[in-house]
Enzyme design. Structure first.
Site, mmCIF file in Angstrom:
data_model
loop_
_atom_site.group_PDB
_atom_site.id
_atom_site.type_symbol
_atom_site.label_atom_id
_atom_site.label_comp_id
_atom_site.label_asym_id
_atom_site.label_seq_id
_atom_site.Cartn_x
_atom_site.Cartn_y
_atom_site.Cartn_z
ATOM 1 N N LYS A 86 0.822 -1.215 0.000
ATOM 2 C CA LYS A 86 0.000 0.000 0.000
ATOM 3 C C LYS A 86 0.857 1.267 0.000
ATOM 4 O O LYS A 86 0.364 2.343 -0.347
ATOM 5 C CB LYS A 86 -0.961 0.019 1.192
ATOM 6 N N ARG A 139 -7.951 8.832 3.649
ATOM 7 C CA ARG A 139 -8.908 7.844 3.130
ATOM 8 C C ARG A 139 -9.816 7.329 4.240
ATOM 9 O O ARG A 139 -11.045 7.243 4.066
ATOM 10 C CB ARG A 139 -8.144 6.670 2.491
ATOM 11 N N ARG A 163 1.756 4.308 18.200
ATOM 12 C CA ARG A 163 0.335 4.662 18.047
ATOM 13 C C ARG A 163 -0.514 4.029 19.142
ATOM 14 O O ARG A 163 -1.439 4.654 19.660
ATOM 15 C CB ARG A 163 -0.169 4.243 16.660
#
Length: 349
Positions: A86, A139, A163
């Site tokens: 990706k 997105r 994260r």
């Protein structure tokens, strides 16, 4: 493919994040199973995206994870690069090719709630208005705003561990991550909800190539191509070729709200012998405005038995999206980029 009998060394380039190194470990182990006499050298480095952990990803442009590694490939300092597919631009530099794509992990996005919430929330739809959702992806934010207009989207950067820590220690109620990375790193237990187009309350489609690993090599380097082809997963490669063709035809990039889903299905027509049934690829794609107020979605199903057919299927689907208004959405996004210099997560608000 038969394994190589003569011993030789292959130099594998990768980013130096924990996830990138884990993915490279999986690939090199597969290399060695297929080629027992192979010696593997891993060359890890920090890319622009690794070095800058504060700038929102959409503001950093294309190639932030790949440019430095590709320079080393072209300079013959490494032989193959292991990418998260990706992150790979759909058009590669001259002299570089996508040698193969390995078997895909779960391509979906997932929800991870702040640990202190305990069992208070099970799904995104359970969150109250004003809850803060962390993501670095335009997105993801654009799609989710279609169904959850009351949520607040805030940028979150860093590797998986960073994260997760930010989700627990800062003001996020949840963060959205790729399932594949959590699976590969052993953090499945943090996943509260998997997101897809049919998710209850409203879901999202994944990024082009998400969950797959792409191996980039020098064009014409047959020795290296022989090594990487031994770990190719053909169904994944054809599905991802179709996805990348959609993106390429739309002239989008990893920071543009273009999303996809693909799945294989047998032809249900009674052609006789079950073993002779043809495989059909179903691909669904979505283009959505930054604020989620406009969206164009289409689906196509065709028999696909080659990379050329996969590429053609993606082009046709992209053209249908354009004919139904996707170009207008993308033009508006490009105008905003030209005016501000880059897309920002705040644009999807």
């Amino acid at each position: 493919m038969a394994s190589s009998s003569a011993p030789f060394t292959i130099r594998v380039g990768t980013r130096r994040s924990n996830l990138a190194l884990k993915q490279t470990e999986l690939v090199t182990a597969a290399f060695k199973r297929a080629h027992p006499n192979l010696t593997v050298e891993v060359h890890a480095m920090a890319t622009a995206g690794d070095k800058d952990q504060t700038t929102p990803l959409p503001e950093m442009g294309k190639g932030l994870w790949t440019n430095e590694l590709e320079a080393k490939l072209k300079a013959n300092e490494i032989d193959v690069i292991v990418h998260s597919l990706k992150d790979m631009p759909t058009t590669l530099p001259e002299g570089c090719v996508l040698g193969c794509i390995t078997a895909r992990e779960d391509p979906r996005d997932v929800v991870v709630f702040k640990a202190s919430h305990g069992d208070k929330y099970k799904m995104l739809k359970d969150l109250p208005e004003g809850s803060i959702v962390g993501t670095s992806s335009v997105r993801r934010a654009a799609q989710l705003r279609r169904f959850y207009p009351g949520l607040v989207f805030k940028d979150v950067r860093g590797n998986i561990e960073t994260r997760l820590r930010k989700a627990d220690e800062q003001d996020y109620d949840c963060i959205i991550l790729a399932a594949a990375g959590l699976h590969r790193m052993g953090y499945e237990g943090r996943i509260a909800q998997y997101l897809e187009s049919g998710t209850e309350g409203g879901g999202i489609m994944h990024a082009v190539g998400q969950g797959a690993l792409g191996l980039e090599v020098r064009e014409g380097d047959e020795r290296v191509l022989n090594v990487v082809k031994a770990v190719e997963d053909t169904p994944t490669m054809m599905a991802c070729f179709a996805e990348r063709s959609v993106m390429r035809t739309l002239e989008g990039g990893c920071s543009v709200p273009v999303a996809v889903e693909t799945e294989w299905a047998e032809d249900e027509g009674d052609d006789g012998d079950e073993g002779e049934r043809k495989k059909k690829l179903k691909i669904r794609a979505l283009v959505v405005s930054l604020d989620g107020s406009q969206a164009v979605e289409r689906e196509k199903v065709e028999e696909v038995a080659s990379l050329a057919q996969a590429d053609s299927l993606g082009k046709k689907l992209a053209q249908e999206l354009i004919e139904r208004g996707a170009r207008n959405i993308l033009d508006a996004i490009n105008e905003k980029r030209e005016a501000s210099g880059a897309l920002k997560l705040a644009d999807a608000a």
